[in-house]
Every structure is written in C-alpha cells, then in structure tokens.
Design a protein around this motif. Structure first.
Motif, PDB file in Angstrom:
ATOM      1  N   SER C   3      50.125  46.412  49.183  1.00 39.99           N
ATOM      2  CA  SER C   3      49.981  44.965  49.038  1.00 39.99           C
ATOM      3  C   SER C   3      50.192  44.573  47.585  1.00 39.99           C
ATOM      4  CB  SER C   3      48.583  44.533  49.471  1.00 39.99           C
ATOM      5  OG  SER C   3      47.645  44.953  48.512  1.00 39.99           O
ATOM      6  N   ARG C   4      50.575  43.324  47.393  1.00 40.49           N
ATOM      7  CA  ARG C   4      50.799  42.807  46.060  1.00 40.49           C
ATOM      8  C   ARG C   4      49.509  42.919  45.240  1.00 40.49           C
ATOM      9  NH1 ARG C   4      54.701  39.955  43.456  1.00 40.49           N
ATOM     10  NH2 ARG C   4      53.839  39.003  41.586  1.00 40.49           N
ATOM     11  N   ARG C   5      48.414  42.688  45.922  1.00 41.83           N
ATOM     12  CA  ARG C   5      47.128  42.733  45.251  1.00 41.83           C
ATOM     13  C   ARG C   5      46.877  44.134  44.673  1.00 41.83           C
ATOM     14  NH1 ARG C   5      41.693  42.311  48.238  1.00 41.83           N
ATOM     15  NH2 ARG C   5      40.230  42.198  46.503  1.00 41.83           N
ATOM     16  N   ALA C   6      47.123  45.154  45.483  1.00 41.17           N
ATOM     17  CA  ALA C   6      46.900  46.524  45.028  1.00 41.17           C
ATOM     18  C   ALA C   6      47.790  46.835  43.827  1.00 41.17           C
ATOM     19  CB  ALA C   6      47.193  47.498  46.158  1.00 41.17           C
ATOM     20  N   TRP C  57      42.316  39.668  32.183  1.00 42.49           N
ATOM     21  CA  TRP C  57      42.718  38.394  32.769  1.00 42.49           C
ATOM     22  C   TRP C  57      43.620  38.639  33.987  1.00 42.49           C
ATOM     23  CZ3 TRP C  57      41.473  33.364  31.981  1.00 42.49           C
ATOM     24  CH2 TRP C  57      42.334  32.406  32.505  1.00 42.49           C
ATOM     25  N   ASN C  58      44.636  39.535  33.792  1.00 39.33           N
ATOM     26  CA  ASN C  58      45.556  39.850  34.893  1.00 39.33           C
ATOM     27  C   ASN C  58      44.811  40.505  36.059  1.00 39.33           C
ATOM     28  OD1 ASN C  58      47.877  38.854  33.714  1.00 39.33           O
ATOM     29  ND2 ASN C  58      48.274  40.777  32.628  1.00 39.33           N
ATOM     30  N   LEU C  59      43.797  41.294  35.710  1.00 37.49           N
ATOM     31  CA  LEU C  59      42.999  41.955  36.736  1.00 37.49           C
ATOM     32  C   LEU C  59      42.296  40.909  37.597  1.00 37.49           C
ATOM     33  CD1 LEU C  59      42.425  45.026  37.243  1.00 37.49           C
ATOM     34  CD2 LEU C  59      40.243  44.667  36.118  1.00 37.49           C
ATOM     35  N   GLY C  60      41.727  39.910  36.902  1.00 37.15           N
ATOM     36  CA  GLY C  60      41.051  38.828  37.611  1.00 37.15           C
ATOM     37  C   GLY C  60      42.007  38.077  38.526  1.00 37.15           C
ATOM     38  N   ARG C  61      43.181  37.751  37.979  1.00 42.42           N
ATOM     39  CA  ARG C  61      44.168  37.024  38.783  1.00 42.42           C
ATOM     40  C   ARG C  61      44.649  37.871  39.945  1.00 42.42           C
ATOM     41  NH1 ARG C  61      47.596  32.507  36.235  1.00 42.42           N
ATOM     42  NH2 ARG C  61      49.036  33.403  37.730  1.00 42.42           N
ATOM     43  N   GLY C  62      44.798  39.175  39.684  1.00 41.57           N
ATOM     44  CA  GLY C  62      45.249  40.085  40.737  1.00 41.57           C
ATOM     45  C   GLY C  62      44.235  40.143  41.878  1.00 41.57           C
ATOM     46  N   TRP C  63      42.975  40.050  41.513  1.00 41.65           N
ATOM     47  CA  TRP C  63      41.885  40.086  42.501  1.00 41.65           C
ATOM     48  C   TRP C  63      42.014  38.930  43.476  1.00 41.65           C
ATOM     49  CZ3 TRP C  63      38.819  44.024  43.326  1.00 41.65           C
ATOM     50  CH2 TRP C  63      37.692  43.857  44.124  1.00 41.65           C
ATOM     51  N   LEU C  64      42.484  37.791  42.933  1.00 45.14           N
ATOM     52  CA  LEU C  64      42.593  36.592  43.758  1.00 45.14           C
ATOM     53  C   LEU C  64      43.844  36.594  44.636  1.00 45.14           C
ATOM     54  CD1 LEU C  64      41.506  33.946  41.115  1.00 45.14           C
ATOM     55  CD2 LEU C  64      40.125  35.003  42.912  1.00 45.14           C
ATOM     56  N   GLU C  65      44.780  37.506  44.333  1.00 45.36           N
ATOM     57  CA  GLU C  65      46.002  37.577  45.137  1.00 45.36           C
ATOM     58  C   GLU C  65      45.657  37.852  46.598  1.00 45.36           C
ATOM     59  OE1 GLU C  65      49.316  37.582  44.791  1.00 45.36           O
ATOM     60  OE2 GLU C  65      49.473  37.163  42.637  1.00 45.36           O
TER      61      GLU C  65
END
Lengths: 333, 502, 155
Positions: C3-6, C57-65
């Motif tokens: 997944s994109r999130r992973a 920051w990217n980690l946080g945004r990735g979490w929301l994906e």
C-alpha cells in the motif's frame, strides 16, 4: 588425522612450495603495475607519479605496462586506505608526501604509515613565503612587522588543513611571534589564484605551484625556507631567478629548513625481493636526464632516501610535527 | 584585430592532416568513454596521457581536448536514452531528454541535445577568442564569499520549483548536503559521517549516486510500465535529424540565454554542472511552456545542454590563464601541460602563442568534428531503444555495476549504487524530487567549503556577504530568485477571486 | 501488494534514520560557530536535523494516507524478478568475479526467467563478458574484479 586430510595438507604444502619457489629468485613483475597517486590530477604528487611513469615507459625499465590512477579523496586518505587494503600485493605503488604519517596524527583515518612498506623519498619540495605583487612589503621583516601590528588580521592561505602548509604557518607564528588566520583551500594552485585576486595576504606554496603566477607578475616570493638559497637556474622573471630569493634565516625569520618529501610506498606485507625490485627501479628512474630535468623544472631538491635513512628521516619528522600538533590541539591519537 | 590574426595563425596549426586525424581519434574515443557511465572523460584523458609524452605539446593537447569534446557529447546519450547521466553535467539533460526518448522521439531528443550543445560550445570558444584577457581578470575577483554566492545563486534558481510537497523537497535537499559532507572535510581536515565504514573516507562519488538514483531507480520503475516500454520504437530517420537541427533557431532566445549562463558559470568558477542546473531552472521558471517541462519539452533539453557545453568550453580558459582547472578533465590536462614542459599561468598566452592559439583553433574544428560524428551515430543509438526491455535491463545493470566499480576500483561503490537505486525508486514513486538531492550532492560540499572559508576570513560574521558590490549583487539576486515563487503565489492569491483548491 | 501508506512510512523511516545518524555522528566533529570559524560538524548537524524533522512530518502525513495500492501484486512480482537476480549478481562478484557472474546473470535472466531462445541467450551471455574484458581491461586498463575463484585458480 585421516589419510585424506594428510594428503590434502601435503598437496597444499606442495602448491605453496611451488608458488614460493620463483619468489626466492629475483622478483620481476608479471602483470601490469598500478601507480596510485594520493592526490587529484594536476598536483605535485600526481605530477611525480606521471613523470616516473613516463620515464619508465621511455626507457622500458620494466616490460609490464604502468597505469596511473588517482585516489586523492579525503586529502589522500583514499589512496593510503586502499594501499592498506592491498596488503601483500606488489603491483600497487603508492605516491604521496609526508601526509602518509602526518594525516593519521591529526585525523581519524583508518590507516597508519606502518601499514605501508616505504620504498623511498625521491625528492624534497621547497617552500617559500609569497605575497601579492603589489603588496607594500619588500622583505619578510616588513611583512612580519605589518602582521604583528594587526594580530589575526593577516590571512595566510594554504592547501588542506593541518597539513604541511598549516604546520609551516604555525611555525612562522611561533618564530616571529605573530598571529595569522589560516584559510585552507583545496590545492596550492587554487591558493595561488586567491592570492593573485587579493583575497588572502600570503601563502607558502612550493616553487612549482606559483611559478606561472610569479612569471605572470601576480605574486612574488619573499624568502625560501631552506638552509641555503635555491640553486641557480635560468631567470624566472626578467630580472630574478630562484637563487635571488634570500633564505628566511638570512632575512630574519628563524626557520632554517622546511621541506616536503615526495614519498613512494608499497602496500604492507610484501617480500624483501619485491621491495628490492622497486627500490632499484626508482634508482634507475632517478639516474635519467628526464628526472634531472623534472627536478630542475619543479625546483625541488634531489634526494634518494631509502631503508634506514628514510626511517630515520620519518621518525624525526614525526617527532617534530607531533610537537606542533600537540601545541595546536590537533592530535587525535 | 590582434586576436583574429592569432586565431587565423592557430588554424594553420590546427588544420593539418595529422592534427585532423588526431581529432578524429580523440573524438571517437571520447564518445566511447562518455557513453559508458563511470568511465568519464577524466579516465580517458589520463589513459591517453602517456601516449602524448613523445608528442609536440600542441598535438598532445589537441588529442586530449578532442577526447574531452567527444566525452561531453557522449555523456548526453545515456542520459537521454536510459536516464543514466554519464557525467555530472548531463543530469539536467535527463529531466526532459529521457521523457522525450520514452515518448518514441529518441532521434529528436538526441539531435536537439547535440545541436544545442554545439551551439553552446561555439559561443564558449568565441568568448575565449576575443575576451581571454578580460575573462581572466573577472575570475580573479572571486574569493570564498563570491564563490559561495555563485553556488547560492545556482541553488536559488533551482530550488522551489516543481510541484513536489515541500517537506519532501526539504528531505531531498538536506540529505544531499549530508551525503556531500561524507569523507574528509577540507576546512578542518577531520573525518566526517563515515559511520564506521573506513572506506567512506574518500566520500561518496557523485557518479555512483547518480547511476543508482537515476539509472537503477528508473529501471525498477520501468518494469512496472513494461507494456508501454515495448511500444517505444524509434525509426531510423535521417530527415528527422535535419528537421530537428533546422528547428533549433526557433528556440533562439533559450539558446542565447543558456549560452550566456553557461559562459558566466564557466568563467566564474561555478562549473558546467551548476551551469546546466541553473540554466534548466531559469528556463523552467521563465518559459511560457513552463508546464510542459519534465515531460519531454525541447527547451528542457536545449537549456542544460547549451549551458553545459558553453561552461565546459569556457572553463578551459581559467586553466590556461590562471592555472586553476575548471573541471576534473581540465585538471588532468593541466598535469599533462606541466609534463610537456609548459607552465599554465598568465604568461602562457604570451610565451606559447602557437600552443594557445593552436588549441583555441582546434576547439572550433574539434567541436565541429565532434558534432558531425555524434550526429552520424544518432540512428545507431536510437536503435538501442528497440531492444526489448527484458534484454536491455540486465545489460544496463551490468554496465552500471562495472561503471560504479571502475570509478575508484571499489566494490563498496557497487553496493552503494544498488542502495541508491532503491532510494531512487522509492523517491520517484512517492514524488520526492531527485534534482535537489543531486544538485546538493554535486555542489553542496563546495558551497559549504566556500562558506566556512568566508567565515574564517570574517571571523564568523555574515556581513562579509555584503562587503563589496559583486558579492552583494550575487547574494541579492539569489535571494530574489528564492523569493520569486512566493511573491508570485501571493500576487496570484490576490488576483484570483476563487479559493484555491488543492 | 504494497500500500502507498506502507511505502510512505518505510521511506520516511529510512530518511529519518539517516537524519538521526547524521546528527549523532556530526556532534563528534563539533557544532560550534564562533569567531574562529564554523566547526566541521555544524552543517552536517543542521542538515541532519532538518532531514529528521521533515521525515517526522512525512511520517505523520504517511500515516494519514489511505491503504490504496502503490505497487500491485503483479508489479511486485516483476520488480522482484528484476531486482533479485541483479542483487544475486552483485553479491556473487567478490566470489566468482564480474566476468563469470555477468555471463551467468544474463543466461539466467534471459533463458530461465524470460524463456528467451537458448542459443541466443548463450550468445549474449558469452558476448557480454568478452566485450567487458576488451573495453575495460584491454582498452582502458581498468582491472575489474576477478573474484576469489580466480585467485584460487591463480589468475
């Protein structure tokens, strides 16, 4: 021990003897030799490696091809580390300077000079104190007086950090009781251009590094860090040659001698025969007219230190530099 | 005019049968080393050097410089066809060259690149011919603060463009700076960021990073688009080459602007790589077709190529007149100069007229020889695109592996390249921009050195960046370029009544 | 399927770790800025810190994906089919050298993986090392790794 194991060991022993046998006789290279210059292309070390290469090729001093590779990364550490990793390989000859033993003193590199087998110190490069052509100082005395008047304002350029140029700068500071600001650049050539542009006040380049600039009238030497004046040669500018430049001692700066040896090494753990071959090879190179011409052109001093003499020289230099490095707080081990 | 006379005399030296033959050999070998990634012009030139020891200096420099021209042209070939820049300065060519080639227009892309490169080189030589003395003076005005300002300008013109999310751009740029810092630091002499791997003391070679990020990364991405890749087939079409060349003058303004940027960066020692990035950045910012950049726009090829070659050519001038090599290859040549018994420096132009003007004349002829030869090879290279992906992919892998190894005979470099390949894939997939990363790897440490040298000079005060007209102008221009996108955005928000939807 | 999130989370963790390593490593070099100049570790420290913060920051945004697929199962198979042999090839170099390894690699991928005709696969597999040898070893005198095998055999 089983019979099979014994026979394996015997065979291995036989092979070892077979391979060792030719080495007992005089050693000769049987594949291409790699010359490793511990500096980027264009500098003094590279120049030496390529000159030796050209002489070997011209006189066919060995029947194997010689290739020069540059491993100047990390101020030469790349080349020395490579040499350390090549222990036992007699096909890699390393060209360097005194940084082979100075660098491990002042930075955490992965090699020590004892990881290498010294072949010889083939030439000594001289140092001079240079100022911009239109600078007001006629002598080193005037220069030092001006520098003493403004402690820390005078900018001394040099190649690399905590290497020969900076060591010499600190020696000048001590001998003349002045404070200079040392600015390290990548190479002597770059430093010379910075002086020509007036961005620094002086530098301590080797003759060859600033020859073109002196001829071109952008900078001039004040004094030479050698016990006697440099040898007479053809004039460099319209009126002056190297011999016309006073020694630093005669003009009142008490640093009788400062030279940079050009050193040649093999990796560690090579055999005595292999070493002997290269010592002999370098001696042959030194006895050619091309070598004399190279020494003259670059205004270096011809020497050939090998064996115990080289060791002695090295140990003296190590002691000397270690003292300065300790005073400056550069030592890392 | 004096220079014209000298140049004509130079032509009588350069245009002789043996010298033309040397040029031909040099250019062909150059194209070969340029096309093979990892084996750049510096390798080729240092390998030929021993052969020149017995030659006349002018013949020797003609051979070596022809090889340099050949390599500069050859470096663009792999950038365009396989997204693998052979030289640092051809990275920016991949941005539009590769998409155009993937689009089935490999011939057009190559011809555009070569045509504009030749134009850039020509402008560079003309500059050397007529303004040599003046140019040498300009270069002298650059001390550490000015150097830093030039690099800053190059960054400013490039950063802040493109639609990538800001935190991702920031990661990319800052990581690039960190990678550039690995190894021995010039200013302090200490070892940095080797993380316990002794061999890293040499630093991470740009070529290794780029082959991984672009070459291997792209290969991994392409496997997902295999169906499309098969559709790409370039017909061998000579008319297409000529049509493209005849079409170039339509981009006259882009050509001129890029040549100017290239020459400027070549003399102020920013170098060809900074020049090509800056030229691309400025083209993208000010071109009316800005939106098409990155998808195979001709101006996106013209701008970096013209600037790269203009800079590469004019960078030979500081080498001759000041003894500072503008590029790695120029440094090897300078070593040669000394072995042939010449001293680069201000007197060379006066004392060695035959050598200098023979070389300058050979730049004109050599570049013409190079562009003709390289144009002749376009259909051959374009045909490479027709080899099925499943055959070409392992071959590219092997060439990249061998290329990475041959940069400094190091297996670690091969492993690093694979690692960079994975990073390249992930970054591209998740729209982290690669360009800021690469730009920072290439000029990050130089910018840092210059900054810290300036700080030594000023005793830690930033005021040195405003201490004279030259450096102040450069810094202000950089700041303006940096702020421009923000200003435009604000202005845009004021004029549009509709709320901006993301 | 990935997944994109992973993918986002993995990448952000990767860059974040790099940033943290840079920060820690550069503290050793000193991170001062004084009248004596700027210390060697200052810029690496700052860049490392920036990488770290932006990665978080990217980690946080990735979490929301959302969990939409970024790499489909068939893509993944293709990817592995390309990358795995290549990685094996690189790993084999110190052992058997570039020449043998490249021949095997080509033969393996073409004949086994893609069922390309055997004679042609053999031809390409044989031609590649020969071309490498001629261009690198002979023409440009770059000695490519011959591997431990060659040492044992005495090349």
């Amino acid at each position: 021990m089983s019979a099979a194991a014994r026979s394996t060991i015997l065979t291995a022993g036989a092979i070892a003897v077979l391979f060792a046998a030719p080495a007992a006789a005089e050693w000769r290279p049987s594949k291409p030799i790699e010359f490793v210059a511990t500096a980027g292309p264009g500098g003094g070390t590279d120049n030496l490696a390529r000159t030796v290469q050209s002489i070997i090729v011209k006189y066919k001093l060995t029947d194997q091809p010689v290739v020069v590779v540059n491993k100047g990364g990390g101020s030469g550490a790349e080349g020395y580390t490579y040499a350390k990793a090549s222990a036992g390989d007699p096909y890699r000859v390393i060209f360097g300077t005194s940084n082979a033993w100075q660098q491990p003193m002042v930075s955490r590199v992965a090699f020590k000079h004892t990881d290498l087998t010294p072949i010889a110190a083939m030439a000594q490069d001289e140092f001079l104190l240079w100022v911009k052509q239109d600078a007001p100082y006629k002598s080193v005395g005037e220069y030092l007086k001006a520098a003493a008047a403004k402690p820390g304002e005078f900018k001394m350029g040099g190649a690399q950090s905590k290497d020969t140029d900076e060591v010499l700068t600190r020696m000048i500071e001590k001998a003349a009781n002045v404070k200079l600001t040392y600015i390290p650049f990548k190479s002597g050539a770059e430093t010379a251009v910075q002086l020509a542009g007036g961005h620094i006040d002086s530098h301590v380049n080797n003759p060859n590094e600033s020859l073109g600039q002196w001829r071109g009238g952008t900078q001039r030497p004040l004094c030479a860090f050698s016990p006697q004046r440099l040898p007479k040669g053809p004039n460099v500018t319209a009126t002056q040659g190297w011999h016309d430049i006073p020694t630093c001692v005669e003009s009142g700066l008490n640093i009788p001698q400062f030279q940079q040896p050009r050193t040649v090494w093999l990796p560690g753990k090579v055999t005595a025969d292999q070493l002997a071959f290269y010592v002999d090879l370098m001696r042959k190179v030194q006895n050619t007219p091309e070598w004399k011409e190279y020494i003259e052109r670059t205004s270096q001093t011809d020497t050939f230190l090998t064996g115990a003499e080289f060791e002695k020289f090295m140990n003296e230099d190590i002691e000397h530099v270690r003292k300065i490095a300790a005073e400056q707080g550069w030592l890392v081990n | 005019m004096d220079n014209v006379e000298s140049l004509l005399h130079g032509f009588t030296i350069a245009i002789t049968l043996p010298h033309l033959a040397l040029m031909l050999v040099g250019v062909l070998l150059g194209i070969l080393v340029g096309v093979l990634p990892g084996l750049g012009a510096p390798n080729g030139v240092s390998l030929l050097l021993p052969l020149t020891f017995g030659m006349q200096p002018v013949s020797a420099i003609i051979l070596l410089s022809s090889m340099y021209w050949g390599a500069l042209f050859g470096g663009s070939v792999t950038s365009i066809l396989f997204n693998i820049p052979g030289e640092p300065s051809s990275v920016a060519t991949t941005f539009d060259g590769y998409p155009m080639a993937r689009d089935g227009r490999a011939t057009t892309a190559l011809a555009t690149a070569f045509g504009s490169a030749a134009f850039g080189a020509l402008v560079g030589v003309v500059l050397i011919t007529f303004l040599a003395a003046w140019v040498a003076q300009v270069a002298l005005a650059f001390g550490p603060p000015e150097y830093f300002a030039v690099y800053f300008l190059a960054f400013a013109s490039f950063v802040g463009m493109g639609g990538a999310p800001p935190p991702k751009t920031v990661v990319s740029l800052a990581a690039g700076f960190a990678i550039a810092a690995i190894g021995i630091d010039t200013v302090s002499g200490s070892v940095r960021l080797t993380m316990g791997i002794d061999e890293l003391v040499k630093g991470i070679s740009f070529v290794v990073a780029v082959m991984g990020l672009f070459g291997i990364g792209e290969l991994l991405l392409a496997v997902e688009e295999e169906v499309q890749a098969k559709a790409v087939s370039s017909r061998i079409d000579w008319r297409e080459v000529f049509r493209t060349l005849l079409d170039l003058p339509r981009h006259g303004w882009a050509l001129l602007r890029s040549a100017a940027i290239g020459c400027w960066m070549g003399i102020t020692p920013g170098g060809p790589t900074a020049a090509s990035f800056m030229s691309y950045g400025i083209a993208k910012r000010f071109s009316p077709r800005s939106a098409r950049f990155g998808q195979g726009e001709a101006e996106g090829i013209i701008s970096p190529e013209t600037a790269d070659h203009a800079a590469g050519t004019s960078a030979l001038l500081p080498m001759l007149s000041l003894g500072i090599p503008g590029s790695a290859t120029a440094a090897v040549m300078m070593g040669g100069l000394m072995i042939w018994g010449l001293n680069p420096g201000p007197m060379l132009f006066i004392e060695q007229k035959d050598f200098v003007w023979g070389l300058i004349a050979s730049m004109y002829v050599g570049n013409i020889v190079a562009v003709v030869l390289v144009l002749l090879t376009v259909p051959i290279f374009a045909a490479l695109m027709r080899i099925p992906f499943f055959i070409i992919a392992p071959l590219i892998f092997i060439i990249c592996t061998v290329g990475a190894y041959s940069v400094s005979n190091s297996y670690l470099d091969v492993v690093l390249m694979l690692g960079f390949g994975i990073v390249g894939y992930l970054f591209k997939k998740l729209s982290y921009p690669l360009a800021p990363l690469v730009l920072a790897i290439v000029i990050g440490d130089k910018a840092e050195d210059a900054f810290r040298q300036a700080m030594l000079m000023s005793k830690g005060s930033l005021a040195i960046f405003f201490s004279n007209a030259l450096v102040t102008t450069l810094v202000l221009a950089g700041i303006a370029l940096l702020l421009l996108p923000l200003v435009l955005q604000v202005a845009h928000m004021h004029t549009t009544t509709k709320p901006v939807l993301d | 399927m990935i997944s994109r999130r992973a993918l986002e989370l993995t990448t952000a963790t990767l860059t974040g770790t790099f940033g943290a390593a840079v920060v820690i490593s550069s503290i050793e070099n000193g991170i001062g800025w004084s009248t004596a100049g700027v210390d060697a570790g200052t810029f690496p420290f700052l860049t490392g810190l920036i990488v770290l913060v932006a990665s978080l920051w990217n980690l946080g945004r990735g979490w929301l994906e959302n969990g939409a697929a970024a790499v489909s199962s068939s893509d993944l198979r293709h990817l592995i089919a390309l990358f795995a042999p290549a990685a094996v090839f690189v790993a084999a170099i110190p052992l058997i050298g570039v020449y043998v390894a490249s021949g095997c690699y080509i033969l393996g991928t073409l004949a086994l993986l893609h069922r390309f005709s055997l004679p042609r696969s053999l031809l390409i597999a044989a031609a590649t090392p020969v071309a490498l040898y001629l261009v690198f070893e002979r023409m440009f005198q770059v000695s490519l790794p011959h591997g431990a095998l060659a040492d044992v055999l005495g090349f």
